[in-house]
Design an enzyme around this catalytic site. Structure first.
Site, PDB file in Angstrom:
ATOM      1  N   LEU A 102     -25.826  14.734 -31.307  1.00  0.00           N
ATOM      2  CA  LEU A 102     -24.424  14.470 -31.500  1.00  0.00           C
ATOM      3  C   LEU A 102     -24.150  13.091 -31.633  1.00  0.00           C
ATOM      4  O   LEU A 102     -23.374  12.482 -32.285  1.00  0.00           O
ATOM      5  CB  LEU A 102     -23.726  15.189 -30.383  1.00  0.00           C
ATOM      6  CG  LEU A 102     -22.241  14.931 -30.480  1.00  0.00           C
ATOM      7  CD1 LEU A 102     -21.589  15.565 -31.630  1.00  0.00           C
ATOM      8  CD2 LEU A 102     -21.364  15.697 -29.366  1.00  0.00           C
ATOM      9  N   TYR A 131     -26.328  24.466 -15.550  1.00  0.00           N
ATOM     10  CA  TYR A 131     -25.513  23.556 -16.924  1.00  0.00           C
ATOM     11  C   TYR A 131     -24.231  24.023 -16.678  1.00  0.00           C
ATOM     12  O   TYR A 131     -23.101  23.133 -16.860  1.00  0.00           O
ATOM     13  CB  TYR A 131     -26.426  24.214 -18.078  1.00  0.00           C
ATOM     14  CG  TYR A 131     -25.553  23.709 -19.454  1.00  0.00           C
ATOM     15  CD1 TYR A 131     -25.815  22.334 -19.545  1.00  0.00           C
ATOM     16  CD2 TYR A 131     -25.009  24.417 -20.304  1.00  0.00           C
ATOM     17  CE1 TYR A 131     -25.396  21.903 -20.858  1.00  0.00           C
ATOM     18  CE2 TYR A 131     -24.155  23.916 -21.431  1.00  0.00           C
ATOM     19  CZ  TYR A 131     -24.458  22.619 -21.881  1.00  0.00           C
ATOM     20  OH  TYR A 131     -23.958  22.126 -22.750  1.00  0.00           O
ATOM     21  N   SER A 162     -18.696  21.471 -22.278  1.00  0.00           N
ATOM     22  CA  SER A 162     -19.390  22.654 -23.058  1.00  0.00           C
ATOM     23  C   SER A 162     -18.730  23.727 -23.016  1.00  0.00           C
ATOM     24  O   SER A 162     -17.891  24.264 -22.157  1.00  0.00           O
ATOM     25  CB  SER A 162     -20.850  22.671 -22.673  1.00  0.00           C
ATOM     26  OG  SER A 162     -21.388  24.155 -23.273  1.00  0.00           O
ATOM     27  N   LYS A 178     -20.812  21.363 -16.226  1.00  0.00           N
ATOM     28  CA  LYS A 178     -19.857  21.439 -17.264  1.00  0.00           C
ATOM     29  C   LYS A 178     -18.545  21.856 -16.846  1.00  0.00           C
ATOM     30  O   LYS A 178     -17.758  21.197 -17.442  1.00  0.00           O
ATOM     31  CB  LYS A 178     -20.251  22.197 -18.844  1.00  0.00           C
ATOM     32  CG  LYS A 178     -21.848  21.392 -19.416  1.00  0.00           C
ATOM     33  CD  LYS A 178     -21.345  19.940 -19.885  1.00  0.00           C
ATOM     34  CE  LYS A 178     -22.560  19.590 -20.856  1.00  0.00           C
ATOM     35  NZ  LYS A 178     -22.403  18.201 -21.271  1.00  0.00           N
TER      36      LYS A 178
HETATM   37  N1  LIG Z   1     -26.023  21.119 -29.139  1.00  0.00           N
HETATM   38  C1  LIG Z   1     -25.215  21.997 -28.455  1.00  0.00           C
HETATM   39  O1  LIG Z   1     -25.314  23.156 -29.173  1.00  0.00           O
HETATM   40  C2  LIG Z   1     -24.204  21.767 -27.577  1.00  0.00           C
HETATM   41  C3  LIG Z   1     -23.336  22.816 -27.168  1.00  0.00           C
HETATM   42  C4  LIG Z   1     -22.411  22.539 -26.030  1.00  0.00           C
HETATM   43  C5  LIG Z   1     -22.589  21.207 -25.642  1.00  0.00           C
HETATM   44  N2  LIG Z   1     -23.133  20.148 -26.306  1.00  0.00           N
HETATM   45  C6  LIG Z   1     -23.125  18.857 -25.405  1.00  0.00           C
HETATM   46  O2  LIG Z   1     -23.265  17.953 -26.544  1.00  0.00           O
HETATM   47  C7  LIG Z   1     -23.777  16.798 -25.834  1.00  0.00           C
HETATM   48  C8  LIG Z   1     -24.942  16.247 -26.857  1.00  0.00           C
HETATM   49  O3  LIG Z   1     -25.500  17.149 -27.109  1.00  0.00           O
HETATM   50  P1  LIG Z   1     -27.083  17.172 -28.278  1.00  0.00           P
HETATM   51  O4  LIG Z   1     -27.365  18.641 -28.751  1.00  0.00           O
HETATM   52  O5  LIG Z   1     -26.801  16.005 -28.948  1.00  0.00           O
HETATM   53  O6  LIG Z   1     -28.329  16.954 -27.428  1.00  0.00           O
HETATM   54  P2  LIG Z   1     -29.487  15.732 -27.247  1.00  0.00           P
HETATM   55  O7  LIG Z   1     -29.999  15.716 -28.808  1.00  0.00           O
HETATM   56  O8  LIG Z   1     -30.272  16.492 -26.351  1.00  0.00           O
HETATM   57  O9  LIG Z   1     -29.035  14.656 -26.786  1.00  0.00           O
HETATM   58  C9  LIG Z   1     -28.633  14.257 -25.529  1.00  0.00           C
HETATM   59  C10 LIG Z   1     -28.375  12.831 -25.445  1.00  0.00           C
HETATM   60  O10 LIG Z   1     -28.254  12.691 -23.912  1.00  0.00           O
HETATM   61  C11 LIG Z   1     -29.123  11.705 -23.436  1.00  0.00           C
HETATM   62  N3  LIG Z   1     -29.557  11.875 -22.127  1.00  0.00           N
HETATM   63  C12 LIG Z   1     -30.181  13.013 -21.471  1.00  0.00           C
HETATM   64  N4  LIG Z   1     -30.369  12.993 -20.186  1.00  0.00           N
HETATM   65  C13 LIG Z   1     -30.189  11.299 -19.848  1.00  0.00           C
HETATM   66  C14 LIG Z   1     -30.299  10.347 -18.874  1.00  0.00           C
HETATM   67  N5  LIG Z   1     -31.149  11.066 -17.639  1.00  0.00           N
HETATM   68  N6  LIG Z   1     -30.138   9.221 -18.962  1.00  0.00           N
HETATM   69  C15 LIG Z   1     -29.421   8.925 -20.180  1.00  0.00           C
HETATM   70  N7  LIG Z   1     -29.257   9.388 -21.364  1.00  0.00           N
HETATM   71  C16 LIG Z   1     -29.817  10.764 -21.256  1.00  0.00           C
HETATM   72  C17 LIG Z   1     -30.282  11.600 -24.494  1.00  0.00           C
HETATM   73  O11 LIG Z   1     -31.190  10.523 -24.325  1.00  0.00           O
HETATM   74  P3  LIG Z   1     -32.558  10.517 -24.786  1.00  0.00           P
HETATM   75  O12 LIG Z   1     -32.918  11.302 -25.851  1.00  0.00           O
HETATM   76  O13 LIG Z   1     -32.919   8.867 -25.366  1.00  0.00           O
HETATM   77  O14 LIG Z   1     -33.374  10.599 -23.455  1.00  0.00           O
HETATM   78  C18 LIG Z   1     -29.801  12.077 -25.590  1.00  0.00           C
HETATM   79  O15 LIG Z   1     -29.277  10.920 -26.291  1.00  0.00           O
HETATM   80  C19 LIG Z   1     -24.580  17.042 -24.565  1.00  0.00           C
HETATM   81  O16 LIG Z   1     -23.648  16.580 -23.415  1.00  0.00           O
HETATM   82  C20 LIG Z   1     -24.505  18.644 -24.513  1.00  0.00           C
HETATM   83  O17 LIG Z   1     -24.417  18.998 -23.444  1.00  0.00           O
HETATM   84  C21 LIG Z   1     -24.121  20.382 -27.016  1.00  0.00           C
END
Ligand SMILES: NC(=O)c1ccc[n+]([C@@H]2O[C@H](COP(=O)([O-])OP(=O)(O)OC[C@H]3O[C@@H](n4cnc5c(N)ncnc54)[C@H](OP(=O)(O)O)[C@@H]3O)[C@@H](O)[C@H]2O)c1
Length: 253
Positions: free
Chosen positions: A13, A151, A138, A155
């Protein structure tokens, strides 16, 4: 909207948000842990005309993260701060409850860090009488998911925090938007078993977030069926709701 901070910019995202906002006249502050992925997102954003600075840091060091956002804001005022970094996880196969250490990490990355950072930047924005904060939560926050209590709980905490911050900051020119996605088609989402109905592409989700932020909306649920499910969960008798939530548990978990 000239200077924009995006946490989680190395993720699915966050990368799409960087692409959404990258334009001439804009400065993007891209935070994440994976420096190579941040460099690659930065290169694409620069090609679109933005000035970019990256910061590789682990949000579990909350004190360092607060110092970093204050330094970034002191170097040039942040107009929009989007907290998209987050961790997802579910109970290990065969386990009755989630691992305590993982629950702690989920609490810090999904709730403590974004809430503390949003407070730090909202305080500075309130002093100058303008600014926008976006917190990515979320739709899982609406449900007591037995296989993802860490989780869903983290959230849910973020959602309540965002609402309270919004009410407190509103009179000081600061808007706070909570985003509650159902599913976004990222690699992280694919890592979790189970069907992903009403999924959005990362680009669609980023465009909706940008529109919600521009309108200063309090809360956006994407897509809309997840708003309906929220009310369904609230209205069902507890015993029936519990049975339905147990039935959602991925096989083996
Ligand atoms: N994808 C879905 O279906 C979905 C649904 C509901 C909500 N969300 C929310 O949307 C947001 C983005 O999700 P996404 O799907 O894009 O996930 P993603 O691809 O796993 O990206 C997560 C991001 O958070 C960073 N992160 C995780 N742990 C961290 C830490 N300890 N310190 C600093 N940065 C950290 C990661 O950094 P690195 O990769 O560099 O470690 C990455 O940039 C999240 O908050 C997630 O909970 C996603």
């Amino acid at each position: 909207m000239n200077r924009i901070l995006i946490t989680g910019a190395s993720g699915g995202l966050g990368t799409a948000l960087a692409r959404e906002y990258a334009a001439p006249g804009r400065t993007l502050l891209l935070w994440g842990r994976d420096r190579d992925r941040l460099e690659s997102v930065a290169a694409t954003s620069r090609a679109a005309g933005a000035v970019v600075a990256i910061r590789s840091l682990d949000l579990t060091d909350v004190a360092a993260a607060i110092a970093a956002i204050e330094a970034d804001d002191a170097a040039g005022t942040i107009d929009l701060a989007i907290f998209a970094a987050g961790l997802g996880d579910i109970r290990a196969p065969g386990a009755h409850v989630e691992d305590a250490g993982q629950v702690a990490r989920l609490g810090i990355v999904n709730f403590v860090a974004p809430a503390a950072l949003a407070s730090a930047i909202a305080a500075r924005m309130a002093r100058r009488g303008r600014g926008q904060v976006v917190l990515v939560g979320s739709a899982a926050a609406f449900h007591a998911l037995p296989f993802a209590s860490g989780y869903a709980g983290s959230k849910a905490g973020l959602a309540r925090f965002a609402d309270a911050l919004r009410i407190g900051a509103r009179g000081h020119g600061v808007s706070v938007t909570l985003v509650s996605p159902g599913f976004i088609d990222t690699a992280a989402a694919h890592a979790t078993p189970g069907p992903k109905p009403f999924s959005l592409s990362p680009a669609q989700a980023a465009a909706r977030i940008a529109a919600a932020a521009a309108q200063g909306r309090a809360h956006v649920v994407m897509r809309w069926p997840f708003a309906g499910l929220r009310w369904f969960d609230r209205l069902l008798p507890r015993s029936l709701r519990d049975r339905l939530l147990r039935a959602l548990t991925p096989p083996g978990h």
